[in-house]
Design a protein around this motif. Structure first.
Motif, PDB file in Angstrom:
ATOM      1  N   LEU A   1     -18.641  21.485  -1.239  1.00  0.00           N
ATOM      2  CA  LEU A   1     -17.806  22.195  -0.266  1.00  0.00           C
ATOM      3  C   LEU A   1     -18.559  22.438   1.038  1.00  0.00           C
ATOM      4  O   LEU A   1     -18.001  22.285   2.132  1.00  0.00           O
ATOM      5  N   ASP A   2     -19.830  22.825   0.927  1.00  0.00           N
ATOM      6  CA  ASP A   2     -20.624  23.036   2.142  1.00  0.00           C
ATOM      7  C   ASP A   2     -20.820  21.736   2.911  1.00  0.00           C
ATOM      8  O   ASP A   2     -20.807  21.710   4.150  1.00  0.00           O
ATOM      9  N   TYR A   3     -21.026  20.627   2.186  1.00  0.00           N
ATOM     10  CA  TYR A   3     -21.136  19.334   2.853  1.00  0.00           C
ATOM     11  C   TYR A   3     -19.840  18.992   3.584  1.00  0.00           C
ATOM     12  O   TYR A   3     -19.864  18.522   4.738  1.00  0.00           O
ATOM     13  N   LEU A   4     -18.699  19.210   2.916  1.00  0.00           N
ATOM     14  CA  LEU A   4     -17.415  18.897   3.552  1.00  0.00           C
ATOM     15  C   LEU A   4     -17.219  19.718   4.826  1.00  0.00           C
ATOM     16  O   LEU A   4     -16.738  19.204   5.856  1.00  0.00           O
ATOM     17  N   ARG A   5     -17.601  20.970   4.769  1.00  0.00           N
ATOM     18  CA  ARG A   5     -17.467  21.819   5.964  1.00  0.00           C
ATOM     19  C   ARG A   5     -18.337  21.281   7.103  1.00  0.00           C
ATOM     20  O   ARG A   5     -17.911  21.195   8.257  1.00  0.00           O
ATOM     21  N   ALA A   6     -19.580  20.923   6.756  1.00  0.00           N
ATOM     22  CA  ALA A   6     -20.505  20.429   7.783  1.00  0.00           C
ATOM     23  C   ALA A   6     -20.018  19.102   8.357  1.00  0.00           C
ATOM     24  O   ALA A   6     -20.074  18.879   9.581  1.00  0.00           O
ATOM     25  N   LEU A   7     -19.523  18.219   7.513  1.00  0.00           N
ATOM     26  CA  LEU A   7     -19.078  16.908   7.976  1.00  0.00           C
ATOM     27  C   LEU A   7     -17.828  17.017   8.833  1.00  0.00           C
ATOM     28  O   LEU A   7     -17.722  16.365   9.884  1.00  0.00           O
ATOM     29  N   THR A   8     -16.875  17.829   8.411  1.00  0.00           N
ATOM     30  CA  THR A   8     -15.646  17.966   9.200  1.00  0.00           C
ATOM     31  C   THR A   8     -15.915  18.748  10.492  1.00  0.00           C
ATOM     32  O   THR A   8     -15.310  18.450  11.525  1.00  0.00           O
ATOM     33  N   ASP A   9     -16.827  19.716  10.434  1.00  0.00           N
ATOM     34  CA  ASP A   9     -17.214  20.404  11.669  1.00  0.00           C
ATOM     35  C   ASP A   9     -17.870  19.433  12.646  1.00  0.00           C
ATOM     36  O   ASP A   9     -17.819  19.627  13.868  1.00  0.00           O
TER      37      ASP A   9
ATOM     38  N   TYR B   1     -22.328  28.290  -0.792  1.00  0.00           N
ATOM     39  CA  TYR B   1     -23.467  27.741  -1.516  1.00  0.00           C
ATOM     40  C   TYR B   1     -24.816  28.234  -0.994  1.00  0.00           C
ATOM     41  O   TYR B   1     -25.634  28.766  -1.743  1.00  0.00           O
ATOM     42  N   VAL B   2     -25.039  28.089   0.310  1.00  0.00           N
ATOM     43  CA  VAL B   2     -26.350  28.469   0.861  1.00  0.00           C
ATOM     44  C   VAL B   2     -26.605  29.958   0.709  1.00  0.00           C
ATOM     45  O   VAL B   2     -27.694  30.377   0.300  1.00  0.00           O
ATOM     46  N   SER B   3     -25.615  30.762   0.995  1.00  0.00           N
ATOM     47  CA  SER B   3     -25.786  32.213   0.868  1.00  0.00           C
ATOM     48  C   SER B   3     -26.035  32.603  -0.589  1.00  0.00           C
ATOM     49  O   SER B   3     -26.867  33.483  -0.879  1.00  0.00           O
TER      50      SER B   3
END
Length: 619
Positions: free
Chosen positions: A245-253, A417-419
């Motif tokens: 999910l964090d990867y998807l957020r970073a990629l779409t951002d 995830y990171v938090s």
């Protein structure tokens, strides 16, 4: 769905089975059937570390709605409907580990490809194969036939540059058939504490990969790091999905569409010797990730590839040949569960430098041939999702998926995830499961063959082993005890020893002498069994053995008649510590020199007991 008549027949058959179970349980527990609970079969249930209940029997009453076919959302039955059933899953092998000679690596790769390997996994950088040596190492590889997976850690971008340069010079009919995984793992490496490119660089790599004509995925979500830390199956999947999910957020951002972002991700999961759990885990993982893709509006792109790796945590250093059986079961589970590629680790992978007298080529060949036997002899790849329709597997798949989704949601509720990593939530939850598993192994409720059950004290001592591997191996606590025994053997010429003191004929004491010898050997303690002892023969047996600790072994009835006198005789003969194989109920009211100093039962914490005994014996 079954008809009403079929349902009635199934219900009647189940009720008859319930009655039979009640009869057997009542007899084994020495109670009346009426004293058992209303559903006596519940006493036979087991529970996984995820809290999933596994029933003793599954029947048509457990039937679920049929799943869609492979290649169709939610991909439970597999992500690829067109997989070649004559080839099955990809047989992956690792290369480049601890190797700097590119020519030798190339020779190993070509040999593997000529003998059944169909996917390459390359470790690069540091003490492994140099990134700039890739053109030599991959010379002669047919890129459109063998997928290539990179593991270059902090040098991932450099490795991508080299590979893209190689691909620019390759001529093939269908460039889309070239399958490359760059292996960027910034988020899962963050949990493991290993080097990797950062998230921003990962996004840039994914953008470059998406523009290639070949099939290139930049990101590997490595769930094995959670497994190696002690995670349960659902925790491994749930944490991996949360990272996704964090990867998807970073990629779409970063400007990428959801579909393109989803196509940049592959998953790597551990496969264990619990074959049904492994089958269910891979099926469940696909359904959970498909749910993410659906929520993001691109369900058709939710079929991410899965790379299975046989569990490092389950591998034992002691009696490593048993690892061949473990990895066979793991590969079976991963293949049947629908993994796209499977890597079987060498059976001696847990031992620094490998097993004594075993060449690396032999260990690698056995790992490769394990899969080839499953595919070419047992034909496991001929059927997509052979577990489909199994009441047990289908229910277990749903249960694992539900628990994994719960863990993903818990991570999200902790800030993502990171938090959740930074707050310690993820590691705390995994540590809780690890402690439960360690306790089960320490109490020998969970057997590890060759380690806490059926140990072989005649094995050659191991050379000093690395303890900072980042892998919570299941047998590590017992193997640490064996290491202490090896050190004692080196210093004294013999292993720590305890005298067994059998009471009564062999038919009486054999069960408990065998139990005691097996238990003590799992801690590296040799036992001397002089055979049935009478009070008059105790002194001679003690003198002959030179032992200072003894274990009485016999039946409860024999203990009631002779154990007090035997304890006195052992102490008089010079034994400083007397233990008894069995419960303390017979000695509930006994004090003083007639009471044993301890009791060895199936319920003891064997690691704690054995560590204390080694302390007593000077090891």
């Amino acid at each position: 769905m079954p008809s009403a008549t079929q349902e009635d027949a199934a219900r009647s058959a189940y009720e008859a089975w319930q009655k039979a179970v009640a009869t057997v349980l009542a007899k084994s527990r020495r109670v009346d059937v009426a004293d058992l609970p209303p559903e006596p079969e519940r006493l036979l249930e087991t529970h996984t570390y995820d809290g999933v209940t596994v029933s003793p029997l599954y029947g048509s009453q457990d039937e679920l709605v049929d799943r869609p076919l492979p290649g169709v959302f939610p991909f439970v039955r597999g992500r690829d409907s067109g997989r070649d059933v004559n080839a099955g899953w990809k047989v992956s092998a690792r290369y480049g580990i601890g190797q700097t000679d590119a020519g030798a690596v190339n020779e190993s790769i070509l040999d593997g490809l000529n003998n059944g390997v169909s996917a390459l996994w390359l470790r690069l950088g540091g003490a492994d194969l140099a990134v700039e040596a890739l053109p030599v190492a991959l010379n002669g590889v047919l890129w459109d036939l063998a997928p290539v997976v990179l593991d270059a850690k902090a040098a991932t971008s450099d490795a991508a540059d080299v590979v893209f340069g190689i691909l620019d010079g390759v001529t093939v009919q269908d460039r889309g058939a070239i399958d490359v995984r760059l292996g960027a793992a910034s988020l899962t490496s963050r949990f493991a504490g290993t080097e990797s490119v950062d998230l921003d660089e990962t996004v840039r790599l994914a953008s470059r990969a998406a523009q290639r004509a070949e099939t290139v995925r930049a990101i590997t979500i490595d769930g094995t790091v959670f497994h190696n830390a002690g995670a349960s199956d659902a925790q491994e999947v749930g944490a991996a999905v949360a990272a996704g999910l964090d990867y998807l957020r970073a990629l779409t951002d970063g400007g990428m569409s959801v579909g393109d972002a989803l196509r940049q991700i592959e998953f790597r999961f551990a496969a264990t010797d619990d074959q049904f759990q492994t089958i269910a885990k891979f099926r469940a993982a696909r359904s959970v990730w498909a749910r993410v893709a659906q929520v993001c509006g691109a369900p058709a792109d939710g079929g991410a590839p899965q790379h299975a790796v046989t569990s490092e945590a389950m591998m034992a250093q002691r009696d490593p040949w048993v690892n061949m059986l473990r990895t066979t079961l793991a590969a079976f589970g991963a293949g049947v569960g629908g993994a796209d590629a499977v890597t079987v680790l060498p059976f001696d992978a847990a031992i620094d430098g490998g097993a004594a007298g075993v060449s690396k080529t032999f260990a690698a060949r056995i790992a490769r041939n394990t899969q080839l036997l499953l595919l070419e002899e047992s034909h496991l790849g001929r059927v997509l999702d052979p577990g489909a329709g199994s009441w047990y597997i289908e229910q277990l798949t749903d249960d694992v998926a539900a628990k994994a989704w719960e863990f993903t949601q818990a991570i999200e509720s902790n800030g993502g995830y990171v938090s959740a990593l930074d707050s310690g939530f993820v590691s705390g939850e995994i540590d809780r499961v690890r402690a439960l598993r360690d306790s089960d192994i320490a109490h020998r409720r969970t057997p590890v063959t060759g380690v806490n059950e059926f140990p072989n004290l005649a094995e050659e001592p191991l050379p000093p082993q690395s303890t900072d591997t980042g892998v919570a191996r299941y047998g590590a606590a017992f193997e640490a005890l064996r290491d202490r025994s090896d050190a004692y053997l080196k210093a004294h010429g013999s292993r720590p020893e305890i005298l067994l003191a059998p009471l009564g004929p062999i038919a009486e004491h054999n069960v408990r002498t065998t139990f005691a010898a097996n238990l003590l050997a799992s801690g590296g303690i040799h036992t001397e069994n002089p055979g049935p002892l009478t009070a008059d023969a105790v002194a001679a047996a003690v003198a002959a053995s030179g032992a200072t600790t003894a274990v009485l072994c016999g039946t409860d009835k024999r203990y009631a008649d002779e154990a007090r006198g035997a304890v006195r005789a052992l102490r008089k003969a010079g034994i400083e510590r007397v233990l008894l194989a069995g419960p303390d109920k017979i000695f509930a009211d006994v004090t003083g020199d007639e009471r044993p100093d301890g009791f060895l039962t199936m319920k003891v914490d064997a690691v704690a007991v054995l560590s204390d005994l080694l302390d007593t014996l000077g090891a």
